[in-house]
Design a protein around this motif. Structure first.
Motif, PDB file in Angstrom:
ATOM      1  N   GLU A   5       0.806  -1.181   0.034  1.00  0.00           N
ATOM      2  CA  GLU A   5       0.113   0.089   0.109  1.00  0.00           C
ATOM      3  C   GLU A   5       0.942   1.328  -0.076  1.00  0.00           C
ATOM      4  N   TRP A   8       2.176   1.843  -3.460  1.00  0.00           N
ATOM      5  CA  TRP A   8       1.213   2.243  -4.276  1.00  0.00           C
ATOM      6  C   TRP A   8       0.946   3.884  -4.017  1.00  0.00           C
ATOM      7  N   LEU A   9       1.042   4.259  -2.815  1.00  0.00           N
ATOM      8  CA  LEU A   9       0.577   5.598  -2.342  1.00  0.00           C
ATOM      9  C   LEU A   9       1.937   6.287  -2.932  1.00  0.00           C
ATOM     10  N   SER A  11       3.817   5.915  -5.362  1.00  0.00           N
ATOM     11  CA  SER A  11       3.757   5.667  -6.936  1.00  0.00           C
ATOM     12  C   SER A  11       2.624   6.923  -7.192  1.00  0.00           C
ATOM     13  N   TRP A  12       1.459   6.853  -6.781  1.00  0.00           N
ATOM     14  CA  TRP A  12       0.346   7.746  -7.056  1.00  0.00           C
ATOM     15  C   TRP A  12       0.921   9.386  -6.826  1.00  0.00           C
ATOM     16  N   THR A  13       1.503   9.535  -5.602  1.00  0.00           N
ATOM     17  CA  THR A  13       1.995  10.845  -5.427  1.00  0.00           C
ATOM     18  C   THR A  13       2.825  11.386  -6.618  1.00  0.00           C
ATOM     19  N   GLY A  15       3.056  10.302  -9.414  1.00  0.00           N
ATOM     20  CA  GLY A  15       2.344  10.406 -10.784  1.00  0.00           C
ATOM     21  C   GLY A  15       1.621  11.612 -10.866  1.00  0.00           C
ATOM     22  N   PHE A  16       0.931  12.165  -9.652  1.00  0.00           N
ATOM     23  CA  PHE A  16      -0.004  12.850  -9.660  1.00  0.00           C
ATOM     24  C   PHE A  16       1.135  14.350  -9.620  1.00  0.00           C
TER      25      PHE A  16
END
Length: 237
Positions: A5, A8-9, A11-13, A15-16
């Motif tokens: 998790e 993923w968090l 990577s999301w940050t 990417g955003f």
């Protein structure tokens, strides 16, 4: 599961932040059409680094207002947003140094007429013909020069915070030393703010304006002031 998790968090940050940079660049690119592409990127990276530094200062108050279970997620996001701020800030500085290594293309309109040192040293010093009484080059104390000194101080703090945001550095420093170091984040924000405000005043005004920077400064001040007052009220209960 927690490790997955967290990845993923993160990577999301990242990417955003990348998508936000792409969107902001596409939105503002036409406003900087009169500048060469390299200079445009240097300014966009500078603005984006300032925005991300401000975002890290806004996440702190959110941790105090939202339920405690949100804190680990918000702190993870703050660390990665800080890393992105450090990277874009360093890219901004690198491009400025590249620009000034040749013929500067920045349209400075409020600067001293004294000759500057060659290359990027001209950001900070006058030419070798201007030597002080102690035999040292004379610092450039024009408005643009002061902005550059503020930027240099901000760079030192930014680099220290950026390097220490990575897990190995945090472990090496220890929690107490790491927290003390990162208390410099508000100082970094103020240095970058005044660096930017002076540059808005000393380079050709359009398309820059004080509003590009002050709206975020006001938002950060309001959020952190409200968070401070909230903490005081909680302690009195």
């Amino acid at each position: 599961m927690l490790g997955m998790e967290s990845k993923w968090l993160r990577s999301w940050t990242y990417g955003f932040c990348l998508l936000l940079l792409a969107a902001a660049s596409g939105w503002k690119w036409h406003d900087f059409a009169m500048f060469p592409p390299l200079e445009t990127w240097s300014m966009l990276f500078g603005y984006f680094a300032f925005f991300l530094i401000g975002a890290t200062l806004l996440i702190g108050p959110l941790c105090t207002w939202l339920p405690g279970r949100w804190s680990p997620t918000l702190l993870s996001i703050r660390r990665d947003v800080g890393i992105c701020a450090g990277l874009t800030g360093l890219l901004h500085v690198a491009l400025v140094l590249v620009l000034f290594q040749g013929e500067p293309r920045l349209l400075i309109i409020s600067d001293s007429q004294a000759p500057k040192a060659d290359g990027w040293l001209g950001l900070f010093f006058l030419s070798s013909a201007e030597i002080g009484s102690w035999g040292w080059p004379v610092p450039n104390w024009s408005l643009a020069g002061v902005a550059n000194y503020l930027g240099a101080c901000a760079l030192l703090i930014l680099f220290a915070l950026w390097v220490s945001s990575f897990t190995p550095a945090k472990k090496w420093l220890g929690t107490a030393a790491w927290k003390r170091l990162h208390l410099a984040n508000p100082l970094l924000f103020m240095l970058v703010l005044f660096h930017g405000l002076i540059y808005v005043q000393t380079i050709k005004g359009e398309p820059h304006s004080f509003a590009d920077l002050l709206w975020l400064a006001v938002l950060v001040w309001l959020a952190r002031s409200l968070s401070f007052l909230t903490a005081i009220l909680r302690r009195k209960r």
